[in-house]
Design an enzyme around this catalytic site. Structure first.
Site, mmCIF file in Angstrom:
data_model
loop_
_atom_site.group_PDB
_atom_site.id
_atom_site.type_symbol
_atom_site.label_atom_id
_atom_site.label_comp_id
_atom_site.label_asym_id
_atom_site.label_seq_id
_atom_site.Cartn_x
_atom_site.Cartn_y
_atom_site.Cartn_z
ATOM 1 N N CYS A 9 0.707 -0.788 0.001
ATOM 2 C CA CYS A 9 0.091 -0.038 -0.272
ATOM 3 C C CYS A 9 0.555 1.585 -0.214
ATOM 4 O O CYS A 9 0.577 1.763 -0.994
ATOM 5 C CB CYS A 9 -1.243 -0.045 1.272
ATOM 6 N N VAL A 10 1.818 1.236 0.506
ATOM 7 C CA VAL A 10 3.062 2.232 0.495
ATOM 8 C C VAL A 10 2.977 2.913 -1.176
ATOM 9 O O VAL A 10 3.433 3.479 -1.276
ATOM 10 C CB VAL A 10 4.234 1.795 2.067
#
Length: 339
Positions: free
Chosen positions: A86-87
């Site tokens: 997700c980063v």
């Protein structure tokens, strides 16, 4: 289906019908990604698919304020939860928004040079800590509280699903690790990311959406949050009363820290595999192993059951954070509602 999926084989989007097909159609239009693995992984338990999409859409995509600000909040949440998939996704989406330096700061885990951006990123990180005083005052306008908190809660849920059930590779072979690839991927969805999106469109996919919690009451974000809470908490039925009590008591005492390597509160997989999986999903999903899943997932349990149990644990953490919001954030909501 092939791809980044761990432990489940979700149905291919091309086979989707009804609500699932409508979710994928909206995602293609509003997210710019026709087959997002973060949604596909939930399709083994289709009851979760529409509410998860709705909270993501109504907060991050169609929420008030700047999309770039919300991407920073989501990136901070993802960093705090140790979710590299997700980063990397939010780094790409910041590139898509035109914030190239911020995208690279997020990807490299460095402090943005822009002071306000740094505050938004840190605010997102701090949301992992239940009742954190640093949540107030928030670094955005009062009117934008539902969209920013909704974004944070959406990704506290999604991070845990992703860490448990997907690999870390956003793109094949981990290509997102290259700055040039991140920038190129961002350009491919820039038009959609920078477009205006009408709030509330996803609510037609939900069954009887509610009013929502106080911080988002009467907004599309609030309705979507209520729907996801209802769908996710049904996974608790997969646990017996003793295991359910253990999970709830442990999560209620959680202070936002990452569990230690030696974690006495974590049940043994041989004795209480369901409680172990749910607690890992809530507090350290990146530590779920093949052995943890195999110990619990025996007949009659299926992909549908596994996704529901992970979602239950994930939302238990969301609920712990949401229920501990500082009272001063409720004051912001009251101001918004009385204006």
């Amino acid at each position: 289906m092939p791809g980044p999926y761990r432990y489940t084989s979700p149905p291919a989007p091309k086979s989707a019908t009804g609500t699932a097909a409508a979710v994928y159609a909206q995602a293609a239009t509003d997210f710019g990604i026709p087959k997002p693995s973060t949604l596909i992984v939930l399709s083994s338990a289709p009851e979760l698919l529409a509410p998860a999409w709705a909270l993501l859409r109504e907060s991050l995509i169609a929420g008030s304020g700047s999309r770039g600000d919300r991407e920073l909040v989501a990136a901070g949440v993802s960093q705090a939860n140790r979710c590299p998939f997700c980063v990397d996704a939010h780094a790409v989406l910041l590139h898509a928004h035109g914030d190239h330096d911020l995208g690279e700061a997020v990807a490299r885990d460095t402090t943005p040079g822009d002071e306000r951006a740094a505050r938004l990123l840190e605010w997102g990180r701090v949301t992992r800590v239940p009742g954190a005083p640093a949540l107030t005052p928030p670094p955005f306008a009062r009117a934008d509280l539902p969209s920013h908190l909704g974004t944070a809660f959406a990704f506290h849920f999604i991070n845990r699903i992703v860490s448990a059930l997907l690999t870390e590779n956003l793109l094949p072979a981990g290509a997102q690790r290259w700055p040039s690839v991140r920038a190129l991927a961002g350009r491919s969805v820039a038009r959609v990311v920078r477009a205006a999106h009408t709030p509330g469109t996803s609510l037609t996919l939900l069954d009887s959406p509610g009013r929502g919690p106080d911080w988002a009451a009467g907004t599309p974000v609030g309705a979507a949050y209520d729907a996801l809470r209802t769908a996710a908490t049904t996974g608790g039925r997969l646990l017996d009363d003793a295991d359910l009590d253990l999970v709830l008591e442990t999560v209620a005492a959680w202070d936002g820290t990452h569990p230690p390597t030696v974690w006495p509160a974590l049940p043994d997989r041989a004795d209480r595999p369901g409680a172990r999986l749910a607690l890992l999903a809530a507090l350290a999903p990146y530590r779920i192993t093949d052995e943890d899943v195999a110990a619990w997932r025996v007949p009659p349990y299926t992909d549908h059951c596994l996704v529901h149990l992970i979602a239950y644990g994930a939302f238990a953490a969301v609920d712990r954070i949401e229920s501990a919001l500082p009272a001063s954030l409720s004051d912001l909501t009251s101001d918004r509602e009385t204006r």
